[in-house]
Design an enzyme around this catalytic site. Structure first.
Site, PDB file in Angstrom:
ATOM      1  N   HIS A  17      -9.379 -12.351 -45.297  1.00 46.28           N
ATOM      2  CA  HIS A  17      -9.291 -13.146 -44.054  1.00 46.28           C
ATOM      3  C   HIS A  17      -8.600 -12.377 -42.917  1.00 46.28           C
ATOM      4  O   HIS A  17      -7.455 -12.628 -42.574  1.00 46.28           O
ATOM      5  CB  HIS A  17      -8.671 -14.526 -44.270  1.00 46.28           C
ATOM      6  CG  HIS A  17      -7.452 -14.615 -45.139  1.00 46.28           C
ATOM      7  ND1 HIS A  17      -6.315 -13.853 -44.950  1.00 46.28           N
ATOM      8  CD2 HIS A  17      -7.178 -15.431 -46.182  1.00 46.28           C
ATOM      9  CE1 HIS A  17      -5.409 -14.186 -45.841  1.00 46.28           C
ATOM     10  NE2 HIS A  17      -5.901 -15.137 -46.603  1.00 46.28           N
ATOM     11  N   ASP A  76     -12.312 -19.886 -47.601  1.00 46.47           N
ATOM     12  CA  ASP A  76     -10.909 -20.006 -48.029  1.00 46.47           C
ATOM     13  C   ASP A  76     -10.586 -21.489 -48.254  1.00 46.47           C
ATOM     14  O   ASP A  76      -9.476 -21.947 -48.000  1.00 46.47           O
ATOM     15  CB  ASP A  76      -9.955 -19.386 -46.995  1.00 46.47           C
ATOM     16  CG  ASP A  76      -8.545 -19.167 -47.549  1.00 46.47           C
ATOM     17  OD1 ASP A  76      -8.369 -19.212 -48.779  1.00 46.47           O
ATOM     18  OD2 ASP A  76      -7.609 -18.983 -46.737  1.00 46.47           O
TER      19      ASP A  76
END
Length: 385
Positions: free
Chosen positions: A214, A272
């Site tokens: 990320h 996520d």
């Protein structure tokens, strides 16, 4: 064996480009013949005029959904979470863990590996415990540890060949040796939850790290004198950068920056996601930490850090096209082709090509999901006029 199906009239997104008024034939579980024109064998065609036909989505970083956790849940819980994401177009999913006790993570890896062997998930991603306490995010600090290669090897072995990725703060003691260990065993070493400098990040990439976990989140910001890990990860052609395109984790300008510097071929959209994805607001656990989800945003009850997301990949797709104004072909690469290639699964999934699994998503003109097929069987059957 799934029946033969002909899908016609949609804008079909192929690796070679968009085919208007295209046709795709599914024979059993596989794609037989995507392309222009009509079916010739008399098989009734499903008319998808006014729709898009794109490959099934591939999520390399996902902690749960549908009220279920991949870290704490039972087998039935995990399957419910997987099904929730399938309803939103994700036909290939890697289950991610969060920081925990080593023995508990090894036990969880054994359970998840069985589901991977059955084909329910595409493998396991260990996010933590080998991360920096300076950039811990929604991970329990007391359970963090340096990436000792022997302990990294313990988790990889516990996954019985189903470990796909391990996120590491590679600047910590043992980090570089652990990257080399993972590379030797065919497991992706991902740089994330890191406080590394630019130089330390370059060293980790040279050692074999190939993913930015990320990007922008849980790492030092981009600086003009101390560029940190972001610059190193964006500039290196060997690195795929994960992006959480939910409007909370990234400003649109950051997304644009990543696409501009990495290019559409090195971006992988991820969710996520945690338990609340596809489920709703409320209180949840992420590992041992309590999370409050309000208006779809997950934050730790104690400290307020962002705690994963409630994103599904169909929302990431829709936002990328309608808000970020990215070309549909680039979004398909980021959400299907690139993650499939990263996982080494691009021979079977990630694009609409003959011989590949019949994993596909039907989207309407507003990029809302209207149909989802996995291995030739409808999970969401299109209701079209």
């Amino acid at each position: 064996m799934a029946a033969r199906k002909v899908l016609a009239g949609a804008r079909v997104v192929l690796p070679s480009g968009i085919v208007p008024d295209g046709r795709l034939i599914v024979d059993g579980t596989r794609i037989a013949d995507p392309g222009p024109g009509d079916a010739r064998d008399g098989t009734p065609a499903l008319d998808l005029s006014g729709h898009w036909l794109v490959p099934g989505f591939v999520d390399t970083h996902n902690h749960g959904g549908g009220g279920a956790s991949f870290t704490n849940g039972t087998v039935d819980d995990i399957l419910r979470g997987v099904h929730t994401h399938r309803l939103h177009g994700t036909t290939t999913l890697v289950a991610s863990t969060v920081t925990g006790e080593m023995d508990a993570l090894a036990q969880r890896a054994g359970l998840l590996s069985e589901l991977a062997e059955q084909g329910d998930i595409a493998g396991i991603h260990f996010e933590g415990p080998f991360i920096s306490p300076c950039r811990k995010g929604a991970h329990a600090e007391a359970l963090l540890r340096d990436p000792d290669p022997a302990e990294v090897r313990k988790l990889v072995d516990a996954a019985r060949g189903r470990a796909r990725m391990v996120t590491l703060a590679t600047e910590l003691p043992g980090g570089i040796d652990s990257v080399r260990l993972l590379a030797e065993h065919g497991v992706i070493a991902a740089i994330g939850h890191t406080d590394a400098t630019y130089e330390q990040t370059v060293e980790a990439i040279d050692a074999g790290a190939t993913v930015a976990t990320h990007l922008f989140n849980a790492m030092p910001v981009l600086g003009h004198r101390s560029p940190g890990p972001i610059a190193a990860l964006l500039e290196d052609e060997r690195v795929t950068v994960e992006l959480i395109n939910d409007g909370t984790h990234l400003h649109p300008a950051a997304l644009e920056l990543a696409f501009h510097h990495a290019g559409a071929g090195r971006v992988a959209f991820i969710t996520d996601a945690m338990d609340a994805a596809g489920f709703g607001d409320g209180r949840y656990l992420l590992g041992p930490l309590e999370v409050e989800v309000t208006h779809g945003v997950a934050r730790l009850v104690e400290g307020g850090s962002i705690a994963g997301s409630t994103l599904t990949l169909d929302r990431a797709f829709q936002r990328a096209v309608t808000v970020d104004r990215l070309p549909v072909e680039d979004v398909v690469r980021a959400i299907s082709a690139n993650p499939a290639k990263l996982l080494g699964l691009d021979a079977t999934v990630g694009s609409l090509e003959p011989g590949k699994d019949a994993d596909l998503v039907v989207l309407d003109a507003d990029f809302e999901v209207k149909g989802v097929m996995r291995k030739g069987a409808w999970i969401v059957e299109p209701a079209v006029d």
